[in-house]
Design a protein around this motif. Structure first.
Motif, PDB file in Angstrom:
ATOM      1  N   ASN A 131       0.835  -1.202   0.000  1.00 46.06           N
ATOM      2  CA  ASN A 131       0.000   0.000   0.000  1.00 46.06           C
ATOM      3  C   ASN A 131       0.872   1.255   0.000  1.00 46.06           C
ATOM      4  N   PRO A 132       0.269   2.423  -0.221  1.00 44.29           N
ATOM      5  CA  PRO A 132       1.063   3.653  -0.362  1.00 44.29           C
ATOM      6  C   PRO A 132       1.357   4.370   0.942  1.00 44.29           C
ATOM      7  N   CYS A 133       1.026   3.799   2.088  1.00 48.65           N
ATOM      8  CA  CYS A 133       1.247   4.481   3.359  1.00 48.65           C
ATOM      9  C   CYS A 133       2.693   4.318   3.822  1.00 48.65           C
ATOM     10  N   VAL A 134       3.182   5.328   4.537  1.00 42.94           N
ATOM     11  CA  VAL A 134       4.536   5.266   5.099  1.00 42.94           C
ATOM     12  C   VAL A 134       4.561   5.927   6.470  1.00 42.94           C
ATOM     13  N   ALA A 135       5.507   5.500   7.295  1.00 45.39           N
ATOM     14  CA  ALA A 135       5.854   6.203   8.529  1.00 45.39           C
ATOM     15  C   ALA A 135       7.181   6.903   8.298  1.00 45.39           C
ATOM     16  N   ILE A 136       7.348   8.071   8.911  1.00 44.85           N
ATOM     17  CA  ILE A 136       8.533   8.906   8.708  1.00 44.85           C
ATOM     18  C   ILE A 136       9.390   8.836   9.966  1.00 44.85           C
ATOM     19  N   VAL A 137      10.661   8.469   9.802  1.00 46.87           N
ATOM     20  CA  VAL A 137      11.566   8.338  10.945  1.00 46.87           C
ATOM     21  C   VAL A 137      12.543   9.509  10.990  1.00 46.87           C
ATOM     22  N   ASP A 138      12.512  10.262  12.085  1.00 47.73           N
ATOM     23  CA  ASP A 138      13.475  11.332  12.368  1.00 47.73           C
ATOM     24  C   ASP A 138      13.554  12.396  11.275  1.00 47.73           C
ATOM     25  N   PRO A 139      12.433  13.083  11.000  1.00 50.10           N
ATOM     26  CA  PRO A 139      12.433  14.110   9.963  1.00 50.10           C
ATOM     27  C   PRO A 139      13.031  15.432  10.445  1.00 50.10           C
ATOM     28  N   GLY A 140      14.328  15.571  10.304  1.00 47.89           N
ATOM     29  CA  GLY A 140      14.980  16.814  10.686  1.00 47.89           C
ATOM     30  C   GLY A 140      14.655  17.964   9.766  1.00 47.89           C
ATOM     31  N   ASP A 141      14.267  17.655   8.541  1.00 48.41           N
ATOM     32  CA  ASP A 141      13.947  18.673   7.537  1.00 48.41           C
ATOM     33  C   ASP A 141      12.716  18.194   6.787  1.00 48.41           C
ATOM     34  N   ALA A 142      11.682  19.032   6.732  1.00 46.54           N
ATOM     35  CA  ALA A 142      10.436  18.622   6.082  1.00 46.54           C
ATOM     36  C   ALA A 142      10.508  18.660   4.564  1.00 46.54           C
ATOM     37  N   THR A 143      11.288  19.588   4.011  1.00 46.13           N
ATOM     38  CA  THR A 143      11.245  19.804   2.561  1.00 46.13           C
ATOM     39  C   THR A 143      11.581  18.551   1.756  1.00 46.13           C
ATOM     40  N   PRO A 144      12.687  17.857   2.013  1.00 44.16           N
ATOM     41  CA  PRO A 144      12.957  16.652   1.225  1.00 44.16           C
ATOM     42  C   PRO A 144      11.934  15.552   1.467  1.00 44.16           C
ATOM     43  N   VAL A 145      11.338  15.521   2.660  1.00 45.34           N
ATOM     44  CA  VAL A 145      10.314  14.518   2.939  1.00 45.34           C
ATOM     45  C   VAL A 145       9.066  14.801   2.116  1.00 45.34           C
ATOM     46  N   LEU A 146       8.618  16.048   2.126  1.00 48.38           N
ATOM     47  CA  LEU A 146       7.438  16.406   1.342  1.00 48.38           C
ATOM     48  C   LEU A 146       7.670  16.147  -0.141  1.00 48.38           C
ATOM     49  N   ASP A 147       8.860  16.473  -0.614  1.00 48.91           N
ATOM     50  CA  ASP A 147       9.181  16.205  -2.028  1.00 48.91           C
ATOM     51  C   ASP A 147       9.118  14.710  -2.321  1.00 48.91           C
TER      52      ASP A 147
END
Length: 259
Positions: free
Chosen positions: A23-39
């Motif tokens: 499925n397309p769901c994910v958990a995010i581990v230790d997001p120090g910076d949102a921009t690359p995660v959102l991208d």
């Protein structure tokens, strides 16, 4: 089946997206910076369902605010004994994080040393260990203690040898450099260095790595090995009495002379 995607951030951080192949769901581990995660979420068409935090340092929590602006209902899991922005699921030793949307479950271990309240997430044959263990190295002590860090690494060492370790920095080559100070005649280090450079030159991270390989190359998990003990005693100018003592000598040496 678990599927983990690295999101490079800053100069050497990895933020991890934990998903599965169904499925397309994910958990995010230790997001120090949102921009690359959102991208990455947009590029990969992924939907975040949780944020997992290992410790309070800015390069691990700095992106939480912006991520919650985009996804206001995301639960934030993290160490109960550290100050984490927007933490609404505080975790302590023995807790379980069940990511229902992913069908994945992670067990929480409190592993202080790098910071006083550091936690890790273990499950699905994988360890998300923040800055406690690195490939061929370990974190330094900030607001924890050397004794705690040694004990935490020993707990990690008891996990299955085939555990895939997801640390949060690309420090492998540099750590091998220090490991060669400790064991200049260890052939496993030369092989690991060649492999690491091949991965980096091809544009791939050196992480994750298999825990069992660390017992051949990581000086901080080899504090019972005669050659490592001899080097620690040479540096300290005295006998060492326990593996924990060897560990402390090596960690302080790396802090003061190598880094």
């Amino acid at each position: 089946m678990i599927q983990v995607t690295p999101v490079p951030a800053f100069t050497d951080n990895y933020i991890w997206l934990i998903g599965n192949t169904d499925n397309p769901c994910v958990a995010i581990v230790d997001p120090g910076d949102a921009t690359p995660v959102l991208d990455a979420l947009t590029r990969l068409a992924k939907q975040p369902v949780a944020i997992l935090i290992t410790h309070h340092h800015r390069d691990h929590v700095g992106g939480i605010d912006q991520l919650l602006q985009a996804y206001p209902d995301l639960p934030v899991y993290g160490p109960a004994n550290e100050k984490i922005p927007h933490l609404n699921h505080p975790l302590t030793e023995g807790a379980d994080v069940h990511l229902e949307a992913l069908g994945l479950n992670f067990h929480v271990m409190e592993l202080p040393g790098y910071t006083a309240g550091h936690i890790v997430y273990y499950g699905e044959g994988s360890l998300f260990c923040g800055d406690t263990l690195f490939a061929n190295g370990c974190g330094r002590v900030f607001d924890g203690t050397l004794h705690d860090l040694y004990a935490s690494l020993q707990r990690i060492a008891q996990l299955p040898a085939d555990t895939q370790v997801y640390c949060t920095h690309e420090y492998t080559v540099d750590n091998i450099g220090f490991a060669k100070w400790v064991e200049p005649d260890n052939p496993a280090l030369d092989a690991r260095l060649e492999e690491s450079w091949a991965l980096l030159d091809a544009g791939h991270p050196t992480v994750p790595f298999e825990l069992g390989r660390e017992f051949d190359t990581n000086p901080f998990l080899r504090t019972h090995i005669p050659e490592v003990i001899a080097k620690a005693e040479e540096i300290a100018g005295r006998e060492t009495h326990t593996p924990a003592d060897v560990f402390a000598v090596l960690r302080i040496w790396k802090d003061t002379e190598y880094d």
